[in-house]
Design an enzyme around this catalytic site. Structure first.
Site, mmCIF file in Angstrom:
data_model
loop_
_atom_site.group_PDB
_atom_site.id
_atom_site.type_symbol
_atom_site.label_atom_id
_atom_site.label_comp_id
_atom_site.label_asym_id
_atom_site.label_seq_id
_atom_site.Cartn_x
_atom_site.Cartn_y
_atom_site.Cartn_z
ATOM 1 N N ARG A 57 0.727 -1.346 0.067
ATOM 2 C CA ARG A 57 0.033 0.016 -0.012
ATOM 3 C C ARG A 57 0.960 1.261 -0.095
ATOM 4 N NH1 ARG A 57 -3.761 -0.805 4.886
ATOM 5 N NH2 ARG A 57 -1.936 -1.049 5.914
ATOM 6 N N LYS A 154 1.973 -18.422 7.851
ATOM 7 C CA LYS A 154 1.189 -18.628 8.663
ATOM 8 C C LYS A 154 0.600 -17.593 9.660
ATOM 9 C CE LYS A 154 3.549 -18.365 13.166
ATOM 10 N NZ LYS A 154 4.072 -18.879 14.321
ATOM 11 N N ASP A 183 5.238 -23.467 6.976
ATOM 12 C CA ASP A 183 5.359 -23.674 8.171
ATOM 13 C C ASP A 183 7.151 -23.555 8.212
ATOM 14 O OD1 ASP A 183 6.050 -24.429 10.895
ATOM 15 O OD2 ASP A 183 4.299 -25.421 10.952
ATOM 16 N N HIS A 184 7.472 -22.421 8.704
ATOM 17 C CA HIS A 184 8.665 -22.173 8.514
ATOM 18 C C HIS A 184 9.878 -23.241 9.195
ATOM 19 C CE1 HIS A 184 8.611 -19.600 11.838
ATOM 20 N NE2 HIS A 184 9.673 -20.026 12.208
ATOM 21 N N LYS A 188 13.875 -26.034 8.492
ATOM 22 C CA LYS A 188 14.923 -26.005 9.303
ATOM 23 C C LYS A 188 15.582 -27.180 9.081
ATOM 24 C CE LYS A 188 13.326 -23.201 13.028
ATOM 25 N NZ LYS A 188 14.122 -22.154 12.949
ATOM 26 N N GLU A 222 10.853 -19.868 24.684
ATOM 27 C CA GLU A 222 11.289 -18.735 24.303
ATOM 28 C C GLU A 222 11.732 -17.806 25.529
ATOM 29 O OE1 GLU A 222 9.217 -16.914 20.561
ATOM 30 O OE2 GLU A 222 7.689 -17.569 21.836
ATOM 31 N N ASP A 241 -0.263 -20.163 18.259
ATOM 32 C CA ASP A 241 0.823 -19.735 17.548
ATOM 33 C C ASP A 241 2.027 -20.627 17.503
ATOM 34 O OD1 ASP A 241 2.342 -17.186 16.757
ATOM 35 O OD2 ASP A 241 3.402 -17.103 18.479
ATOM 36 N N HIS A 246 3.997 -25.460 14.279
ATOM 37 C CA HIS A 246 5.379 -25.778 14.454
ATOM 38 C C HIS A 246 5.504 -27.320 15.323
ATOM 39 C CE1 HIS A 246 6.194 -21.946 13.041
ATOM 40 N NE2 HIS A 246 6.052 -21.608 14.086
ATOM 41 N N LYS A 346 6.486 -18.488 26.587
ATOM 42 C CA LYS A 346 7.196 -17.299 26.460
ATOM 43 C C LYS A 346 8.049 -17.059 27.890
ATOM 44 C CE LYS A 346 4.979 -15.224 22.418
ATOM 45 N NZ LYS A 346 6.138 -15.422 21.422
ATOM 46 N N LYS A 351 16.020 -19.924 25.633
ATOM 47 C CA LYS A 351 15.356 -20.106 24.312
ATOM 48 C C LYS A 351 15.615 -21.588 23.909
ATOM 49 C CE LYS A 351 15.722 -18.689 19.546
ATOM 50 N NZ LYS A 351 14.430 -18.456 18.743
HETATM 51 N N1 NAP Z 1 7.622 -11.086 10.638
HETATM 52 C C1 NAP Z 1 7.675 -12.228 11.084
HETATM 53 O O1 NAP Z 1 8.817 -12.763 11.701
HETATM 54 C C2 NAP Z 1 7.177 -13.338 10.785
HETATM 55 C C3 NAP Z 1 7.252 -14.739 10.880
HETATM 56 C C4 NAP Z 1 6.580 -15.787 10.788
HETATM 57 C C5 NAP Z 1 5.126 -15.562 9.829
HETATM 58 N N2 NAP Z 1 4.767 -14.161 9.801
HETATM 59 C C6 NAP Z 1 3.858 -14.097 9.019
HETATM 60 O O2 NAP Z 1 3.904 -13.373 7.863
HETATM 61 C C7 NAP Z 1 2.802 -12.356 7.570
HETATM 62 C C8 NAP Z 1 3.539 -11.017 7.357
HETATM 63 O O3 NAP Z 1 4.081 -10.593 8.527
HETATM 64 P P1 NAP Z 1 4.697 -9.242 8.596
HETATM 65 O O4 NAP Z 1 5.447 -9.349 10.064
HETATM 66 O O5 NAP Z 1 5.673 -9.047 7.508
HETATM 67 O O6 NAP Z 1 3.486 -8.012 8.776
HETATM 68 P P2 NAP Z 1 3.659 -6.720 8.545
HETATM 69 O O7 NAP Z 1 4.866 -6.188 8.907
HETATM 70 O O8 NAP Z 1 2.563 -6.089 9.388
HETATM 71 O O9 NAP Z 1 3.448 -6.226 6.891
HETATM 72 C C9 NAP Z 1 2.102 -6.203 6.434
HETATM 73 C C10 NAP Z 1 2.139 -5.956 4.967
HETATM 74 O O10 NAP Z 1 1.009 -6.144 4.505
HETATM 75 C C11 NAP Z 1 0.719 -4.701 3.905
HETATM 76 N N3 NAP Z 1 -0.559 -4.430 3.878
HETATM 77 C C12 NAP Z 1 -1.594 -4.635 5.009
HETATM 78 N N4 NAP Z 1 -2.640 -4.389 4.705
HETATM 79 C C13 NAP Z 1 -2.685 -4.159 3.495
HETATM 80 C C14 NAP Z 1 -3.838 -3.501 2.551
HETATM 81 N N5 NAP Z 1 -5.145 -3.414 2.940
HETATM 82 N N6 NAP Z 1 -3.516 -3.388 1.134
HETATM 83 C C15 NAP Z 1 -2.122 -3.311 0.850
HETATM 84 N N7 NAP Z 1 -1.206 -3.865 1.738
HETATM 85 C C16 NAP Z 1 -1.500 -4.067 2.893
HETATM 86 C C17 NAP Z 1 1.567 -3.904 4.525
HETATM 87 O O11 NAP Z 1 1.843 -2.893 3.469
HETATM 88 P P3 NAP Z 1 2.045 -1.299 3.867
HETATM 89 O O12 NAP Z 1 2.981 -1.340 4.999
HETATM 90 O O13 NAP Z 1 2.374 -0.669 2.688
HETATM 91 O O14 NAP Z 1 0.880 -0.953 4.438
HETATM 92 C C18 NAP Z 1 2.847 -4.712 4.779
HETATM 93 O O15 NAP Z 1 3.693 -4.632 3.452
HETATM 94 C C19 NAP Z 1 2.024 -12.520 8.750
HETATM 95 O O16 NAP Z 1 0.842 -13.509 8.251
HETATM 96 C C20 NAP Z 1 2.709 -13.265 9.755
HETATM 97 O O17 NAP Z 1 1.932 -13.891 10.609
HETATM 98 C C21 NAP Z 1 5.635 -13.041 10.146
#
Ligand code: NAP
Length: 494
Positions: A57, A154, A183-184, A188, A222, A241, A246, A346, A351
């Site tokens: 976005r 996930k 499922d990362h 591993k 954790e 979670d 996992h 947690k 960890k």
């Molecule tokens: N972060 C981790 O370490 C991690 C680990 C395992 C799994 N995950 C999973 O991976 C996924 C992403 O996680 P994240 O941490 O990267 O999330 P995040 O940082 O909140 O990023 C969300 C992304 O979605 C975009 N977005 C949200 N609503 C939108 C909309 N209505 N239209 C267009 N773009 C939109 C945001 O864009 P803008 O910023 O441009 O608004 C941003 O690029 C989730 O399902 C999470 O559960 C994450």
């Protein structure tokens, strides 16, 4: 190609076909920390024919994405400036909201010249429905002269019904072969090695059953609290979670029957059979088999830390669990009567993710001079950190007596193979590009684990008794100690 003496590069695998990957949520945290470095690392290893289209976005534009991506790949070692610039030149940005059909209508122009298309949903889970539906409506699920695949992060659903609904929506536009649910943990090395340990060696499998195994423990602990992710965690909890995904993957890999071959179908057939054999916990005996708790306030590493209920964006009367312990049974020939204990939480002492298989004691105890620390022979599979495997056994203490004490036989990834363990996301992405779904849970796996988890969630929902607490930096709540003690066992030290 990089010089890779351990052959952890792509040399031994099939060559990746040309493809375009659309990353939905390219401005997010996961893209920056994992996806972009993984793609760059694959590029360095010889995967050269691809293009990345970031979909989000924010007003970044292609130049903005390239500029930021430079920072995301900064720490990937072994790259020249020219390689970095060439990789960054493959990135383009498509600015749109997930709800706006116009963004999806423009995708074809970005995919021009690429018959193979991958969609990676790295977005808030609330957006999955919109994106899948819009992709489908715009005909992006179709495969014309190439492949189309969809990867979904996930959490996949928040209970049985929502996971099933998401699967049904996906099935409307994509075949099961096109769907890759992440499922990362499965990416591993140490998790993949569970199958190699069991089925690539002759000595473990004959004793991997109720005749020789007393019980199994699976721990994912954790040290950190929820930190800035309180808002997300409040709606999830440890059972959703960590356990549903996992830990159930670790459970099925540890308990499955040998597959007929190494195809994705054979392996996943055996994993799902193991999951389906987990005996459901009834509402009546939920407190006998399941413990939930929240961390209290306390001191960690000399600094005060807040209670879970006082964390940012957490309700002061929250009933979300930050700790879970379960006693499970698999109703199979192999595991009949063997308790399997799972715990995850947690703010615990340290960890660690590990599986420990505790073998039965010898039928007759000849050596009576037992060391206080002596225990059953235990095989410990250390998933992370300090990846490796330890066999704990009893040995004679040198001297004139038959006194014994426990000793370890150790295999450590670090010292045996050097530094070169692969990032989970790199492995998973490459598998998806090649169309290999072995390390991705299938629809029936996800639904069986949710079926079990949803009953526990429902049991807890009906139970209004106070949620137990535990001290930060501890091994968990007293209730978890009692759960395992009621089976005459004890948790491995954290
Ligand atoms: N972060 C981790 O370490 C991690 C680990 C395992 C799994 N995950 C999973 O991976 C996924 C992403 O996680 P994240 O941490 O990267 O999330 P995040 O940082 O909140 O990023 C969300 C992304 O979605 C975009 N977005 C949200 N609503 C939108 C909309 N209505 N239209 C267009 N773009 C939109 C945001 O864009 P803008 O910023 O441009 O608004 C941003 O690029 C989730 O399902 C999470 O559960 C994450």
């Amino acid at each position: 190609m990089t010089d890779n003496p351990l052959n952890l590069g792509l040399e031994s695998r099939k060559e990746a076909p040309p493809f375009v990957i659309f990353i939905f949520g390219v401005t997010g945290d996961l893209t920056a920390r994992k996806l972009m470095p993984a793609l760059f690392s694959l590029y360095l290893k010889g995967m050269t024919r691809f293009k990345v289209v970031g979909f989000a976005r924010r007003d970044w534009g292609t130049d903005g994405l390239r500029e930021r991506a430079r920072g995301m790949i900064e720490e990937v070692p072994g790259a020249s400036d020219e390689q970095r610039e060439t990789f960054l030149g493959r990135l383009e940005y498509l600015q749109s909201t997930f709800e706006d059909p116009a963004g999806y209508a423009r995708m074809s122009e970005y995919a021009e010249g690429y018959a193979n298309r991958i969609y990676y949903l790295s977005t808030p889970p609330d957006s999955y429905r919109d994106i899948i539906d819009q992709l489908g409506r715009h005909g992006h699920g179709e495969q014309a002269g190439g492949f189309t695949r969809i990867l979904i992060e996930k959490p996949f659903g928040r209970d049985f019904a929502s996971a099933q609904e998401l699967n049904q929506l996906l099935a409307r536009y994509f075949t099961e072969g096109q769907i890759f649910r992440i499922d990362h943990y499965l990416g591993k090395e140490t998790v993949q090695n569970i199958m190699l340990l069991r089925f690539g060696n002759g000595m473990f499998e004959p004793i991997w059953n109720s005749n020789y195994v007393d019980h199994i423990q699976i721990t994912v602990a954790e040290k950190i609290g929820v930190g800035t992710r309180g808002g997300y965690f409040e709606g999830a909890g440890t059972l959703r979670d960590m356990v549903q995904n996992h830990m159930f993957q670790l459970l099925s890999l540890t308990t499955m029957e040998p597959p007929n071959d190494l195809s994705a179908q054979s392996i996943r057939n055996e994993k799902v059979k193991a999951m389906q054999a987990v005996r459901p916990i009834t509402f009546r005996d939920i407190n006998e088999h399941a413990v939930r708790a929240q961390y209290d306030e306390g001191i960690v590493d000399g600094a005060p830390v807040p209670a879970y209920r006082d964390e940012d964006r957490v309700s002061p009367d929250s009933r979300t669990e930050t700790y879970v312990a379960l006693r499970l049974f698999l109703d199979t020939w192999r595991w009949s009567g063997v308790p399997i204990f799972l715990r995850s939480g947690k703010r615990l002492l340290r960890k660690v993710s590990e599986i420990s298989v505790h073998f039965r004691e010898p039928p007759r105890q000849l050596f009576t001079n037992r060391h206080p620390a002596m225990n059953r022979n235990t095989l410990i599979i250390r998933i992370q950190p300090d990846e490796g495997i330890t066999l704990n056994m009893n040995a004679k203490i040198p001297g004139h007596t038959t006194d014994m004490r426990p000793v370890n036989m150790d295999f450590a990834y670090g010292s045996t193979f050097g530094e070169a363990t692969l990032e989970a996301y790199e492995r998973l992405l490459y598998d998806a590009i090649l169309g290999d779904a072995t390390l991705y849970p299938r629809r029936d796996e996800i639904e069986s684990s949710w079926a079990f988890i949803t009953r526990v969630l429902e049991g807890w929902r009906r139970d209004s008794s106070p949620i137990p607490t535990y001290m930060p930096g501890s091994s968990g709540p007293e209730e978890a100690r009692r759960l395992i003690a009621s089976s005459n066992r004890k948790w491995r030290k954290l």
